[in-house]
Design a protein around this motif. Structure first.
Motif, PDB file in Angstrom:
ATOM      1  N   ILE A   1      -0.052  -1.098  -0.292  1.00 54.35           N
ATOM      2  CA  ILE A   1       0.542  -0.418   0.027  1.00 54.35           C
ATOM      3  C   ILE A   1       0.691   1.103  -0.282  1.00 54.35           C
ATOM      4  O   ILE A   1       0.597   2.495  -0.828  1.00 54.35           O
ATOM      5  CB  ILE A   1      -0.671   0.168   1.328  1.00 54.35           C
ATOM      6  CG1 ILE A   1      -2.104  -1.074   0.851  1.00 54.35           C
ATOM      7  CG2 ILE A   1      -2.004   1.170   1.396  1.00 54.35           C
ATOM      8  CD1 ILE A   1      -2.611  -0.964   2.457  1.00 54.35           C
ATOM      9  N   GLY A   2       2.045   1.341   0.841  1.00 56.49           N
ATOM     10  CA  GLY A   2       2.841   2.646   0.726  1.00 56.49           C
ATOM     11  C   GLY A   2       3.872   2.581   1.830  1.00 56.49           C
ATOM     12  O   GLY A   2       4.072   1.377   2.175  1.00 56.49           O
ATOM     13  N   GLU A   3       4.375   3.126   2.371  1.00 59.54           N
ATOM     14  CA  GLU A   3       4.590   3.551   3.837  1.00 59.54           C
ATOM     15  C   GLU A   3       5.069   2.642   4.899  1.00 59.54           C
ATOM     16  O   GLU A   3       3.221   3.144   5.092  1.00 59.54           O
ATOM     17  CB  GLU A   3       5.787   4.952   3.550  1.00 59.54           C
ATOM     18  CG  GLU A   3       6.981   5.040   5.300  1.00 59.54           C
ATOM     19  CD  GLU A   3       7.466   5.961   5.153  1.00 59.54           C
ATOM     20  OE1 GLU A   3       8.210   6.732   6.240  1.00 59.54           O
ATOM     21  OE2 GLU A   3       7.170   7.085   4.370  1.00 59.54           O
ATOM     22  N   VAL A   4       4.989   2.075   5.638  1.00 60.29           N
ATOM     23  CA  VAL A   4       5.002   1.345   6.954  1.00 60.29           C
ATOM     24  C   VAL A   4       5.223   1.991   7.882  1.00 60.29           C
ATOM     25  O   VAL A   4       6.528   2.955   8.456  1.00 60.29           O
ATOM     26  CB  VAL A   4       5.607  -0.102   7.441  1.00 60.29           C
ATOM     27  CG1 VAL A   4       5.175  -0.967   8.649  1.00 60.29           C
ATOM     28  CG2 VAL A   4       4.589  -1.151   5.761  1.00 60.29           C
ATOM     29  N   ASN A   5       4.266   2.437   8.848  1.00 64.03           N
ATOM     30  CA  ASN A   5       4.489   2.995  10.322  1.00 64.03           C
ATOM     31  C   ASN A   5       4.126   2.196  11.273  1.00 64.03           C
ATOM     32  O   ASN A   5       2.982   2.065  11.048  1.00 64.03           O
ATOM     33  CB  ASN A   5       4.186   4.712  10.125  1.00 64.03           C
ATOM     34  CG  ASN A   5       4.664   5.344   9.248  1.00 64.03           C
ATOM     35  OD1 ASN A   5       6.037   5.630   9.196  1.00 64.03           O
ATOM     36  ND2 ASN A   5       4.179   6.255   7.825  1.00 64.03           N
ATOM     37  N   GLU A   6       4.650   2.552  12.432  1.00 60.38           N
ATOM     38  CA  GLU A   6       4.842   2.034  13.544  1.00 60.38           C
ATOM     39  C   GLU A   6       4.146   3.373  14.756  1.00 60.38           C
ATOM     40  O   GLU A   6       4.374   4.328  14.452  1.00 60.38           O
ATOM     41  CB  GLU A   6       5.997   1.226  14.360  1.00 60.38           C
ATOM     42  CG  GLU A   6       5.527   1.236  15.197  1.00 60.38           C
ATOM     43  CD  GLU A   6       6.297   0.164  17.051  1.00 60.38           C
ATOM     44  OE1 GLU A   6       6.500  -0.489  17.374  1.00 60.38           O
ATOM     45  OE2 GLU A   6       7.719  -0.471  15.708  1.00 60.38           O
ATOM     46  N   VAL A   7       2.848   3.095  14.685  1.00 62.51           N
ATOM     47  CA  VAL A   7       2.510   4.315  15.488  1.00 62.51           C
ATOM     48  C   VAL A   7       2.232   3.780  17.383  1.00 62.51           C
ATOM     49  O   VAL A   7       2.098   2.082  17.295  1.00 62.51           O
ATOM     50  CB  VAL A   7       0.620   4.365  14.761  1.00 62.51           C
ATOM     51  CG1 VAL A   7       1.267   4.933  13.351  1.00 62.51           C
ATOM     52  CG2 VAL A   7      -0.037   3.231  14.627  1.00 62.51           C
ATOM     53  N   ASN A   8       1.615   4.523  17.448  1.00 58.86           N
ATOM     54  CA  ASN A   8       1.044   4.449  19.497  1.00 58.86           C
ATOM     55  C   ASN A   8      -0.054   3.800  19.846  1.00 58.86           C
ATOM     56  O   ASN A   8      -1.525   5.087  19.055  1.00 58.86           O
ATOM     57  CB  ASN A   8       1.629   5.748  20.493  1.00 58.86           C
ATOM     58  CG  ASN A   8       1.318   5.337  21.581  1.00 58.86           C
ATOM     59  OD1 ASN A   8      -0.054   5.071  22.360  1.00 58.86           O
ATOM     60  ND2 ASN A   8       1.912   6.037  22.250  1.00 58.86           N
ATOM     61  N   GLY A   9      -0.672   2.623  19.959  1.00 57.75           N
ATOM     62  CA  GLY A   9      -1.957   2.429  19.429  1.00 57.75           C
ATOM     63  C   GLY A   9      -2.698   3.227  20.618  1.00 57.75           C
ATOM     64  O   GLY A   9      -4.155   3.042  20.354  1.00 57.75           O
ATOM     65  N   VAL A  10      -1.882   3.577  22.286  1.00 60.87           N
ATOM     66  CA  VAL A  10      -2.910   4.269  22.811  1.00 60.87           C
ATOM     67  C   VAL A  10      -3.253   5.441  22.487  1.00 60.87           C
ATOM     68  O   VAL A  10      -4.786   6.013  21.889  1.00 60.87           O
ATOM     69  CB  VAL A  10      -2.427   4.284  24.248  1.00 60.87           C
ATOM     70  CG1 VAL A  10      -3.389   5.139  25.413  1.00 60.87           C
ATOM     71  CG2 VAL A  10      -1.785   3.543  25.064  1.00 60.87           C
ATOM     72  N   GLU A  11      -2.631   6.149  21.518  1.00 57.99           N
ATOM     73  CA  GLU A  11      -2.977   7.618  20.797  1.00 57.99           C
ATOM     74  C   GLU A  11      -3.843   7.217  19.799  1.00 57.99           C
ATOM     75  O   GLU A  11      -5.193   8.187  19.849  1.00 57.99           O
ATOM     76  CB  GLU A  11      -1.386   7.944  20.277  1.00 57.99           C
ATOM     77  CG  GLU A  11      -0.604   8.936  21.423  1.00 57.99           C
ATOM     78  CD  GLU A  11       0.565   9.315  20.543  1.00 57.99           C
ATOM     79  OE1 GLU A  11       1.033   9.319  19.698  1.00 57.99           O
ATOM     80  OE2 GLU A  11       0.944   9.692  21.424  1.00 57.99           O
ATOM     81  N   VAL A  12      -4.152   6.176  19.314  1.00 52.92           N
ATOM     82  CA  VAL A  12      -4.966   6.227  18.392  1.00 52.92           C
ATOM     83  C   VAL A  12      -6.175   5.253  18.381  1.00 52.92           C
ATOM     84  O   VAL A  12      -6.952   5.710  17.896  1.00 52.92           O
ATOM     85  CB  VAL A  12      -4.188   5.158  17.281  1.00 52.92           C
ATOM     86  CG1 VAL A  12      -5.017   5.076  15.816  1.00 52.92           C
ATOM     87  CG2 VAL A  12      -2.969   5.490  16.385  1.00 52.92           C
ATOM     88  N   ALA A  13      -5.921   4.156  19.473  1.00 54.92           N
ATOM     89  CA  ALA A  13      -7.024   3.587  19.530  1.00 54.92           C
ATOM     90  C   ALA A  13      -7.595   3.563  21.315  1.00 54.92           C
ATOM     91  O   ALA A  13      -8.478   2.987  20.865  1.00 54.92           O
ATOM     92  CB  ALA A  13      -6.978   2.093  19.070  1.00 54.92           C
ATOM     93  N   GLY A  14      -6.838   4.291  22.028  1.00 59.94           N
ATOM     94  CA  GLY A  14      -7.803   4.949  22.992  1.00 59.94           C
ATOM     95  C   GLY A  14      -6.492   3.190  24.484  1.00 59.94           C
ATOM     96  O   GLY A  14      -5.843   2.446  23.459  1.00 59.94           O
ATOM     97  N   PRO A  15      -7.148   3.103  25.546  1.00 55.13           N
ATOM     98  CA  PRO A  15      -6.444   2.844  26.491  1.00 55.13           C
ATOM     99  C   PRO A  15      -6.196   1.121  26.851  1.00 55.13           C
ATOM    100  O   PRO A  15      -5.458   0.652  26.926  1.00 55.13           O
ATOM    101  CB  PRO A  15      -7.172   3.505  28.239  1.00 55.13           C
ATOM    102  CG  PRO A  15      -7.573   4.466  27.624  1.00 55.13           C
ATOM    103  CD  PRO A  15      -7.919   4.795  26.439  1.00 55.13           C
ATOM    104  N   ALA A  16      -7.748   0.975  25.696  1.00 53.64           N
ATOM    105  CA  ALA A  16      -7.622  -0.627  25.452  1.00 53.64           C
ATOM    106  C   ALA A  16      -6.247  -1.313  24.924  1.00 53.64           C
ATOM    107  O   ALA A  16      -6.178  -2.097  24.629  1.00 53.64           O
ATOM    108  CB  ALA A  16      -9.247  -1.009  25.064  1.00 53.64           C
TER     109      ALA A  16
END
Length: 286
Positions: A212-227
Motif C-alpha cells: 500500500i505504501g510506507e509502513v509506520n509504527e504508531v502508538n496504540g493508545v494515541e490511535v485507539a485508546g487505553p485498551a
C-alpha cells in the motif's frame, strides 16, 4: 604364817598379769565385708525409628477441561501445564457431563503409585455479560455515545457491536466486522493460538502493508485508546484513498488477537474508524 600369806599374794599377782597380757595381745577380727554383686549393666537397646511418612496433601486449582483420554483418566490444563488425572468412582459422573473447554475447579493429589488422582471437579460459572452497553468515542473532537449489543463469536470471544455494523464468520478461524452501508470498510478479527509465531506475523504484516505504501509504527493508545496499551504490533500504511492498520493486541487475560482494519475513503470513514476501535476495545475471549 606370814610367809604363806606373801606367797599366796604373789601367786594372785602373777595370775592377774598373765590374764591382762592375754587380753592385750588378743585382737578382735573384724567381720568380713560382704559385697553384693553389682546389677549387670543393661545393654543399650537399639531404638527403631518408624519411617517418617509425609502427609499427602490435596491441591486445588482452576483450569480448563481438555477432555477424556480413556475411561479412567482425563486431561486438564492448569498452572501452565497439562495434567493427566486418574478418575475415581466419585467423580466419574461429573466428568461424563463435562464439556471440552469448560472452565473448572479441580482438587487432586498423588497416590502411592505416583499417579495424580482427581478428587473433585466442578465447572466454574462465569458471570454473564450484560446484553447491551453504551459505547462512547470521539469523532473530530465531538463525543458520540451509542448503544451497542453483545455479540458472540464461535471462536470463543465476544464484544459489543454498534448499530452501523454487521458481523459474520470468515474461514479459516477468522471473523469479519463491516460497515452496513459500505462493506469495504471492515475489520478482520483473528484470535491467535499459543503456537502462533509473532515474529512471522510481524513480517507478513509488514509485507502486506508495503504493497500500500510506507509502513509506520504508531502508538496504540494515541490511535485507539487505553485498551490498546499492550500490543505486540500496531502498524499502518496509507495512500490517497485508502488506509490500513494491522494490530496484534494482548488482552487482559493474556490471549492475543490480530486485527486487520481496512478504511477506504468515505464521508463516514472518520466516524467508522473510531467506532471500530471502540468496539474492539470491548473484545474479550472466553
Amino acid at each position: 604364817m606370814k610367809k604363806k600369806t606373801w606367797i599366796f599374794a604373789i601367786i594372785l599377782l602373777l595370775a592377774a598379769c598373765s590374764s591382762e597380757s592375754k587380753n592385750t595381745n588378743t585382737k578382735e577380727e573384724s567381720a568380713p565385708k560382704t559385697t553384693e554383686p553389682s546389677p549387670p549393666e543393661k545393654k543399650n537397646e537399639e531404638v527403631k525409628e518408624e519411617p517418617v511418612t509425609e502427609e499427602v496433601t490435596s491441591i486445588e486449582e482452576e483450569g480448563t477441561y481438555i477432555g477424556q483420554i480413556d475411561n479412567n483418566s482425563i486431561e486438564v490444563e492448569a498452572a501452565g501445564e497439562t495434567l493427566v488425572l486418574r478418575l475415581t468412582d466419585e467423580v466419574r459422573g461429573a466428568v461424563e457431563s463435562m464439556k471440552d473447554g469448560a472452565k473448572v475447579k479441580i482438587v487432586y493429589k498423588k497416590n502411592d503409585e505416583g499417579q495424580w488422582v482427581l478428587e473433585q471437579i466442578n465447572e466454574v460459572s462465569t458471570p454473564q455479560a450484560p446484553t447491551s452497553k453504551k459505547l462512547t468515542y470521539i469523532v473530530d473532537g465531538t463525543s458520540v455515545e451509542e448503544d451497542a449489543v453483545l455479540t458472540e463469536s464461535e471462536l470463543e470471544y465476544y464484544f459489543y457491536k454498534l448499530p452501523d455494523f454487521e458481523f459474520t464468520a470468515e474461514e479459516p478461524r477468522k471473523d469479519l466486522l463491516f460497515a452496513t452501508k459500505f462493506a469495504e470498510t471492515f475489520v478482520r478479527i483473528e484470535p491467535l493460538s499459543e503456537e502462533a509465531s509473532i515474529d512471522d506475523l510481524k513480517e507478513w504484516a509488514k509485507d502486506e502493508l508495503e504493497a500500500i505504501g510506507e509502513v509506520n509504527e504508531v502508538n496504540g493508545v494515541e490511535v485507539a485508546g487505553p485498551a490498546f496499551e499492550k500490543t505486540s504490533l500496531f502498524i499502518t500504511a496509507s495512500k490517497e484513498s485508502y488506509k490500513k492498520y494491522i494490530v496484534i493486541q494482548e488482552l487482559s487475560n493474556g490471549d492475543q488477537v490480530k486485527y486487520t482494519v481496512n478504511l477506504p475513503e468515505h464521508k463516514d470513514a472518520a466516524k467508522w474508524e473510531q467506532a471500530i476501535w471502540a468496539m474492539l476495545s470491548t473484545l474479550q475471549t472466553k
